[in-house]
Structures are given as C-alpha cells and as structure tokens.
Design a protein around this motif. Structure first.
Motif, PDB file in Angstrom:
ATOM      1  N   TRP A 275      -0.724 -14.621  11.892  1.00 19.62           N
ATOM      2  CA  TRP A 275       0.678 -13.584  10.879  1.00 19.62           C
ATOM      3  C   TRP A 275       0.660 -12.638  11.264  1.00 19.62           C
ATOM      4  N   LEU A 276       0.097 -12.203  12.814  1.00 16.26           N
ATOM      5  CA  LEU A 276       0.324 -10.984  13.596  1.00 16.26           C
ATOM      6  C   LEU A 276       1.643 -12.045  15.242  1.00 16.26           C
ATOM      7  N   SER A 277       1.190 -12.856  14.826  1.00 17.26           N
ATOM      8  CA  SER A 277       2.832 -13.177  15.315  1.00 17.26           C
ATOM      9  C   SER A 277       3.619 -13.356  15.572  1.00 17.26           C
ATOM     10  N   ALA A 278       3.696 -13.537  14.215  1.00 15.53           N
ATOM     11  CA  ALA A 278       5.171 -13.614  12.945  1.00 15.53           C
ATOM     12  C   ALA A 278       5.389 -11.984  12.998  1.00 15.53           C
ATOM     13  N   ALA A 279       4.957 -11.712  13.003  1.00 10.00           N
ATOM     14  CA  ALA A 279       5.843  -9.891  12.004  1.00 10.00           C
ATOM     15  C   ALA A 279       6.532  -9.342  12.386  1.00 10.00           C
ATOM     16  N   ILE A 280       6.959  -9.332  13.898  1.00 11.06           N
ATOM     17  CA  ILE A 280       7.773  -8.673  14.767  1.00 11.06           C
ATOM     18  C   ILE A 280       8.731  -9.422  14.336  1.00 11.06           C
ATOM     19  N   ALA A 281       8.944 -10.714  14.774  1.00 11.73           N
ATOM     20  CA  ALA A 281      10.336 -11.311  14.172  1.00 11.73           C
ATOM     21  C   ALA A 281      10.276 -11.108  12.825  1.00 11.73           C
ATOM     22  N   ILE A 282       9.626 -11.494  11.675  1.00 11.19           N
ATOM     23  CA  ILE A 282       9.491 -10.984  10.268  1.00 11.19           C
ATOM     24  C   ILE A 282      10.844  -9.520  10.035  1.00 11.19           C
ATOM     25  N   GLY A 283       9.993  -8.430  10.923  1.00  9.01           N
ATOM     26  CA  GLY A 283      10.246  -7.188  10.542  1.00  9.01           C
ATOM     27  C   GLY A 283      11.782  -7.461  11.002  1.00  9.01           C
ATOM     28  N   SER A 284      11.955  -8.155  12.341  1.00  8.17           N
ATOM     29  CA  SER A 284      13.705  -8.589  12.926  1.00  8.17           C
ATOM     30  C   SER A 284      14.694  -9.060  12.294  1.00  8.17           C
ATOM     31  N   VAL A 285      14.356  -9.943  11.314  1.00  5.43           N
ATOM     32  CA  VAL A 285      14.738 -10.834  10.204  1.00  5.43           C
ATOM     33  C   VAL A 285      14.369  -9.471   8.851  1.00  5.43           C
TER      34      VAL A 285
END
Length: 427
Positions: A275-285
């Motif tokens: 979840w930590l690793s994906a969070a930044i990319a999710i926010g960018s999307v």
C-alpha cells in the motif's frame, strides 16, 4: 442549470482536447500501452535475477546496469533530437528497446540462466529507452501547439502512473498462477507484444525534422551539442530553477527506500509495504483525472512551486502518521502534487526552450528525472541509518518544502514565470 453543471464538470475533469490531434492521439495510445507492458519486464527481470542467483546484491546490480546507459544515452539522445528527424530517432530507439525485450524473452524461453547476459540486455534496453525519451517529449509542442502542452503532458503522466499501478499488479497475477520460469517468459512476451503498438505509432508520426534557425551555431549530436545545451541552460534561471526545485523534491523527500522498514516496524508488515509503494502512484492517477484546471493556470512558476511545497509537506506529515491508511492518504496527496509539479516542469521546458535546443534540454531533464529519485533513495537510507526512519522520512519532507520556498525567495525568476503567447501546432 444543466449547462452550468456541464461547465463545472469540465472545470475539473482531465482536459482531453489534445486527443483531437490525430498524431498526438496515436502517440498517447502507443506510450500508454507500451508503458503498461514495460511494467511486466520491470517486475520480471528482478524476479528472474533473484531466482538465478539467490542474491539481492545481483538484483541491485540491475539498477547500476540501467542507470549508466540512461545517463549517457539520455544526454546523447537529447543532442541527437535537435539534429535528426525526431520521428526517425524515436522509431530507431524504440526498435532497439523492443529488440532487447525480445532478447529477454528468448533467453528465458531457452533457459540460458546467465546473470551476466541479463545485465547486458538490461543495459541495452535502458539505452534504447534513454535515447528516445528526449525526442518523445520534444515532439509534443510540435504536435499540439503551446496552448495544449500542459493538457498533453497531464494526459501522458496520468496514463504512465496508471500503468505503473496496473502493470505490476497484473504481473503479480502471472507469477501467482505460473511458476517463476514460466512467469518471466510470459511477462517478457506480453511486453514484447504490447511494445509493438509504440513502434506503430512512431511509424505513423509525421516527419519532424529540425526547424530552420539562424539563432546560434548549427547543432551537433556529439559532445559539442550537449555542451551547447548545457550552456544555454546555465543562462536561463527559469529552467535552472525548475530543474533545481525538482532535485530538491526528489533528493530530500522521496521516502520509498524507507517503506519496507516502516511497514514492518510501524504497521505490522504484511500488505502494508504494498500500500505504501502504490500510494504515490494512486494519488498521481487521481490527480490527473481531476486536472482540468491545469491548462488554465498562467502563473505556472507559482503553481510549480506550490506543488513542490505541497509534496514536501504531505510527505513530511505522512512520515509522522501511525495509521497506515492516514499515511497512504497523505502519500496519495503527495502523488497528486507530484503529478502537478511534473506537468508544469515539463510544460515550462517544452514552451520556454526554443525548438532547436528542446531535445538537448529534454536530455538533461531525463537525467534529472532518472537520477533524482535514486539519489533520494541513497539519502533516505543513509539518514535513516543515522537518525531513524521517522527523522529521515518526515524531516526530509519538511526540509524539501522549506528549501523550495527559500529557492524562489532568493531567486524569484521561477515565481514570476508565465508562458509566452500561444503558437501554431503541427498536425
């Protein structure tokens, strides 16, 4: 009332006007599909290397094997993009990267089991990507015109970050179903097939030779051409500061090297690191999908600075969070801010630099984008070893925000920047 609602919706929904330009639309599709496919290889290569060697040190060498060609060919590709037809350069470099992907598939299919060969192919693939990246970015203003550059960049970044989320998840499903040997072979095959879409879109681009210009010496694709671009950059405070503020954001506030430790010690391990690793990319999307306002902002220097400050503050507060979901939400906010800063940084470069130098400056930009996060990983790990992960994570985020504010206070050129009047597009 319905008209008012439709206008309000358009004010925040992502701006899709660049997709009306056929050449850009094809390039956008090719980049999006190929970037999604690249994620399969990005997951499979480390998996295969670890399966062959049982050593994380060998896996770490993959980063070195990719970084050196990215730095060298990123600069060379920028110089070449100002001398050669950018369509042909993009096509040739993409073909090289595709051949390397096919080589990965072949060595996995034949079960060669050579770590050295895996490193060599990774280096060739990185060279192909690096040589074509400046041309791919320098093409955008010629296709859509300066007015639509921010919207075009937002579409591109949003698609890439979506691929960065969905690609690894899909690759993970492959490895969950098949064994490691079959999994890496399938992953490379998927990447090779999807990458052909980019080859097709590059082939369909219109000719993009260098524009005639009497301003400055005739560009070359060698060292002199690279140095000419660096000299131009050194005399343009707006561009220097846009690069500098990005380096500050990535080196001081990139927390990803701390995710495994924080996930294990603060959030109980398990799925927390994912979840930590994906969070930044999710926010960018999410930031990209709600970015209809980006193209209407004229004070782009102010917007870039504000986005970097927001990135730093959000990362800093996330580093203090003791709830996993609060940390993920704050990192998502940081990811949305990062997308905004990336769009404005790229847009300023593409519209401020003259076309005759745009490729070389895109080469420098590629080096900054590649090198900054890796230096950030080094900084985060070293600081955590000395002062602990909380100081490294939270302190780095707040320091990035403070340094960004100090930079524009001392050197206000970026803060004052507005794009010049719009020009014609190449269809």
């Amino acid at each position: 009332m319905r008209a008012v609602t439709e206008t309000a919706r358009r004010s925040w929904v992502i701006d899709t006007r660049p997709l009306r330009v056929p050449a850009y639309r094809r390039l956008w599709v090719g980049n999006g599909v190929s970037f999604y496919g690249i994620q399969f290889t990005a997951v499979a290569v480390p998996v295969e290397m670890y399966e062959l060697t049982g050593s994380s040190a060998w896996v770490g060498l993959l980063g070195v094997a990719a970084l050196v060609p990215l730095l060298i060919f990123g600069l060379w590709g920028g110089a070449a993009a100002d001398v050669l037809d950018r369509r042909r350069l993009l096509l040739a470099s993409s073909l090289l990267a595709w051949v390397a992907t096919c080589a990965l598939f072949a060595q996995a299919l034949l079960d060669v089991r050579s770590p050295a060969l895996l490193l060599a192919i990774t280096a060739v693939q990185a060279a192909g990507f690096a040589a074509g990246a400046p041309a791919r970015n320098a093409i955008i203003p010629r296709l859509v015109g300066p007015e639509l550059v921010p919207a075009a960049n937002t579409l591109g970044y949003t698609t890439q970050t979506a691929g960065g989320v969905l690609g690894p998840l899909t690759a993970g499903l492959i490895f969950a179903v098949w064994s490691t040997g079959a999994g890496v072979t399938i992953a490379y095959a998927v990447d090779a097939v999807l990458f052909t879409v980019l080859l097709w879109t590059a082939w369909r681009l219109p000719p993009l030779p260098p524009l005639p210009s009497d301003d400055g010496p005739r560009p070359t694709a060698g060292l002199r051409g690279v140095l000419d671009g660096l000299r131009f950059l050194a005399t343009r405070p707006v561009l220097l500061l846009s690069f500098g503020i990005d380096i500050v954001a990535m080196v001081l506030a990139m927390p990803r090297a701390l995710f495994p430790e924080v996930a294990a010690e603060r959030f109980g391990g398990g799925a927390a690191v994912g979840w930590l690793s994906a969070a930044i990319a999710i926010g960018s999307v999410l930031g990209g999908l709600t970015s209809g306002w980006i193209g209407r902002v004229r004070r782009q220097g102010v917007a870039l600075t504000a986005a970097v400050v927001a990135w730093g503050v959000a990362v800093g507060v996330a580093g203090l969070a003791h709830s996993l979901w609060l940390a993920v939400a704050l990192l998502a906010v940081a990811g949305a801010a990062d997308l905004v800063s990336a769009v404005y940084r790229q847009s300023i470069l593409q519209t401020y630099a003259p076309d005759r130098l745009r490729g070389r400056l895109q080469g420098v930009h590629s080096v900054v984008v590649v090198g900054g996060p890796r230096l950030g990983d080094l900084r985060a790990g070293a600081t955590a070893a000395w002062g602990g992960p909380t100081l490294s994570w939270a302190g780095g985020g707040f320091a990035a925000a403070a340094v960004a504010i100090a930079l524009v206070a001392v050197f206000p050129a970026l803060w004052r920047y507005r794009p010049e009047s719009d020009g014609p597009a190449t269809r």
